[in-house]
Write a protein that holds these residues in place. Structure first.
Motif, mmCIF file in Angstrom:
data_model
loop_
_atom_site.group_PDB
_atom_site.id
_atom_site.type_symbol
_atom_site.label_atom_id
_atom_site.label_comp_id
_atom_site.label_asym_id
_atom_site.label_seq_id
_atom_site.Cartn_x
_atom_site.Cartn_y
_atom_site.Cartn_z
ATOM 1 N N LYS A 1 -5.959 -10.209 -4.171
ATOM 2 C CA LYS A 1 -5.782 -10.655 -2.786
ATOM 3 C C LYS A 1 -4.452 -11.391 -2.626
ATOM 4 O O LYS A 1 -3.759 -11.225 -1.618
ATOM 5 N N ARG A 2 -4.085 -12.169 -3.609
ATOM 6 C CA ARG A 2 -2.851 -12.955 -3.504
ATOM 7 C C ARG A 2 -1.614 -12.070 -3.480
ATOM 8 O O ARG A 2 -0.746 -12.219 -2.623
ATOM 9 N N ALA A 3 -1.521 -11.171 -4.426
ATOM 10 C CA ALA A 3 -0.344 -10.284 -4.493
ATOM 11 C C ALA A 3 -0.668 -9.116 -5.412
ATOM 12 O O ALA A 3 -1.195 -9.311 -6.505
ATOM 13 N N ARG A 4 -0.352 -7.920 -4.960
ATOM 14 C CA ARG A 4 -0.600 -6.726 -5.767
ATOM 15 C C ARG A 4 0.362 -5.637 -5.326
ATOM 16 O O ARG A 4 1.043 -5.759 -4.306
ATOM 17 N N THR A 5 0.377 -4.579 -6.097
ATOM 18 C CA THR A 5 1.160 -3.416 -5.704
ATOM 19 C C THR A 5 0.293 -2.463 -4.892
ATOM 20 O O THR A 5 -0.891 -2.314 -5.142
ATOM 21 N N CYS A 6 0.906 -1.855 -3.902
ATOM 22 C CA CYS A 6 0.314 -0.737 -3.166
ATOM 23 C C CYS A 6 1.264 0.425 -3.440
ATOM 24 O O CYS A 6 2.245 0.629 -2.724
ATOM 25 N N TYR A 7 1.002 1.129 -4.544
ATOM 26 C CA TYR A 7 1.909 2.119 -5.111
ATOM 27 C C TYR A 7 3.214 1.413 -5.457
ATOM 28 O O TYR A 7 3.248 0.617 -6.388
ATOM 29 N N CYS A 8 4.297 1.592 -4.732
ATOM 30 C CA CYS A 8 5.587 0.993 -5.102
ATOM 31 C C CYS A 8 6.042 -0.093 -4.147
ATOM 32 O O CYS A 8 7.231 -0.417 -4.098
#
Length: 231
Positions: free
Chosen positions: A109-116
């Motif tokens: 939830k805080r920070a992640r990749t959505c593909y690139c």
């Protein structure tokens, strides 16, 4: 007469398998992974992983690349990542706030990749900051990079094309909104978003968490992004 089976039925069946779903979820971090890494995250043997990966390659969801003694796999293209993100939105539409505070979900939830590109709270906040500071200007279905924005991003070291896209179709692909599956608000997608995330990782503003799409914002990253993240 029966209508032909929709192509998406085969794709849906391919994604529906839990082992392949775990592999695809990791590949949404936009990086290439070995069969061993994908086997580990899926909790299966190397032989089982190879069988599943062969099916994903045959379905054109994943592409392999040989380098040295290793064979790496990544999502076939950005459209696959967007499709998986859209499915995540559907799957999590009934999730309550309490779920996102659980240890397994909170880092995503805080920070992640959505593909690139960057997603999660940080991705949404960065887009908000780019708009608030006038670096991006909202258009119907896409964002225009303003001269002030181009100057600010170039000063921060973000790679920008020598000549920004001129046609509306090209500008739409360069920067556009992507609905975030945990925040239910837009984060930034398109080539500009890809360049922003790549730069943030190169500068060690964001660090990948092993075996996950989650990203950690480092102290240098917090300082570098402060201008965009402050309210």
């Amino acid at each position: 007469m029966h209508a032909p089976e929709p192509r998406f039925a085969k794709v849906a069946a391919m994604i529906a398998d839990p082992t392949r779903a775990r592999m695809l979820a990791l590949l949404m971090n936009g990086q290439a992974h070995t069969a061993g890494e994908l086997a580990g995250v899926a909790g299966v043997t190397a032989a089982t992983a190879s069988s599943h990966l062969a099916q994903l390659v045959a379905a054109e969801l994943v592409v392999p690349r040989a380098q040295g003694r290793h064979r790496y796999f990544r999502l076939a293209d950005e459209r696959i990542g967007h499709a998986l993100e859209a499915l995540s939105l559907v799957a999590e539409r009934g999730a309550g706030d309490a779920k996102w505070q659980q240890p397994d979900y909170l880092p995503l939830k805080r920070a992640r990749t959505c593909y690139c590109h960057l997603a999660g709270e940080l991705g949404v906040a960065w887009l908000d900051g780019l708009l608030r500071r006038g670096h991006l200007q909202a258009q119907p279905g896409w964002f225009a990079l303003t001269p002030v924005g181009a100057e600010a991003l170039a000063a921060a070291g973000v790679a920008l094309p020598a000549r920004l896209p001129q046609s509306e179709a090209a500008r739409r692909r360069f920067a556009y909104p992507c609905l975030d599956w945990s925040e239910r608000r837009d984060h930034l997608a398109g080539m500009l978003a890809v360049n922003l995330l790549a730069h943030a990782r190169e500068q060690d503003w964001l660090r990948a968490q092993p075996g996950s799409r989650a990203l950690t914002l480092t102290p240098p990253g917090r300082a570098a992004l402060a201008a965009w993240l402050q309210g």
